[in-house]
Design a protein around this motif. Structure first.
Motif, short mmCIF file in Angstrom:
data_model
loop_
_atom_site.label_atom_id
_atom_site.label_comp_id
_atom_site.label_asym_id
_atom_site.label_seq_id
_atom_site.Cartn_x
_atom_site.Cartn_y
_atom_site.Cartn_z
N PRO A 2 69.99 58.49 9.34
CA PRO A 2 68.66 57.87 9.35
C PRO A 2 68.74 56.43 8.82
N ARG A 3 67.91 55.58 9.39
CA ARG A 3 67.93 54.17 8.99
C ARG A 3 67.72 53.96 7.49
N ASP A 4 66.87 54.77 6.88
CA ASP A 4 66.60 54.55 5.46
C ASP A 4 67.70 55.11 4.56
N ALA A 5 68.80 55.63 5.14
CA ALA A 5 69.91 56.17 4.36
C ALA A 5 70.88 55.10 3.90
N SER A 6 70.68 53.85 4.35
CA SER A 6 71.57 52.76 3.94
C SER A 6 70.76 51.47 3.81
N PRO A 7 71.26 50.54 3.00
CA PRO A 7 70.56 49.25 2.90
C PRO A 7 70.47 48.54 4.25
N ALA A 8 71.54 48.60 5.04
CA ALA A 8 71.53 47.93 6.35
C ALA A 8 70.49 48.55 7.27
N GLY A 9 70.42 49.87 7.28
CA GLY A 9 69.43 50.54 8.11
C GLY A 9 68.01 50.19 7.70
N ARG A 10 67.80 50.10 6.42
CA ARG A 10 66.47 49.73 5.93
C ARG A 10 66.12 48.30 6.33
N ALA A 11 67.10 47.39 6.25
CA ALA A 11 66.87 46.00 6.66
C ALA A 11 66.50 45.93 8.13
N ILE A 12 67.15 46.74 8.96
CA ILE A 12 66.82 46.77 10.39
C ILE A 12 65.42 47.33 10.59
N ALA A 13 65.13 48.45 9.93
CA ALA A 13 63.84 49.11 10.11
C ALA A 13 62.68 48.22 9.68
N GLU A 14 62.87 47.47 8.58
CA GLU A 14 61.80 46.62 8.06
C GLU A 14 61.82 45.23 8.68
N GLY A 15 62.93 44.88 9.33
CA GLY A 15 63.02 43.57 9.98
C GLY A 15 63.09 42.42 9.00
N LYS A 16 63.62 42.68 7.80
CA LYS A 16 63.74 41.59 6.82
C LYS A 16 64.97 41.81 5.95
N THR A 17 65.40 40.74 5.34
CA THR A 17 66.56 40.77 4.47
C THR A 17 66.32 41.71 3.30
N LEU A 18 67.36 42.46 2.95
CA LEU A 18 67.30 43.36 1.82
C LEU A 18 68.41 43.00 0.84
N VAL A 19 68.04 42.81 -0.42
CA VAL A 19 69.00 42.62 -1.49
C VAL A 19 68.78 43.75 -2.48
N ALA A 20 69.82 44.55 -2.71
CA ALA A 20 69.73 45.68 -3.64
C ALA A 20 70.80 45.50 -4.71
#
Length: 88
Positions: A2-20
């Motif tokens: 699932p996209r929310d299982a990784s930072p990269a997937g979450r960045a794709i799903a939300e369409g914005k840069t993610l810094v964790a």
């Protein structure tokens, strides 16, 4: 995965840069994140790669520093991704 299982997937799903950073990374069940943490990575920056308004992947960077990827760093690298929206 699932996209929310990784930072990269979450960045794709939300369409914005993610810094964790630090413990924020431990919420992701991704084996890749676990491996990066085992290698001492403290910060991950995932930048969506877009072309013609379509996201096709992410540029992923990692740092052993909890101070890695400040706003200026993210703004600079976002130029590669074709996006100008900072998050995280």
């Amino acid at each position: 995965m699932p996209r929310d299982a990784s930072p990269a997937g979450r960045a794709i799903a939300e369409g914005k840069t993610l810094v964790a950073r630090g413990a924020e990374l431990d919420i992701y069940p991704s084996e890749i994140v676990r491996q990066l943490r085992a290698e001492g990575m403290q910060t991950i920056c995932c930048i969506p790669l877009t072309n013609r308004a379509r996201t096709f992947g992410t540029l992923n960077l990692a740092s052993r520093s909890t101070e890695g990827f400040n706003l200026a760093d993210v703004e600079f690298v976002q130029q590669v991704g074709g996006t100008d929206r900072a998050g995280g």
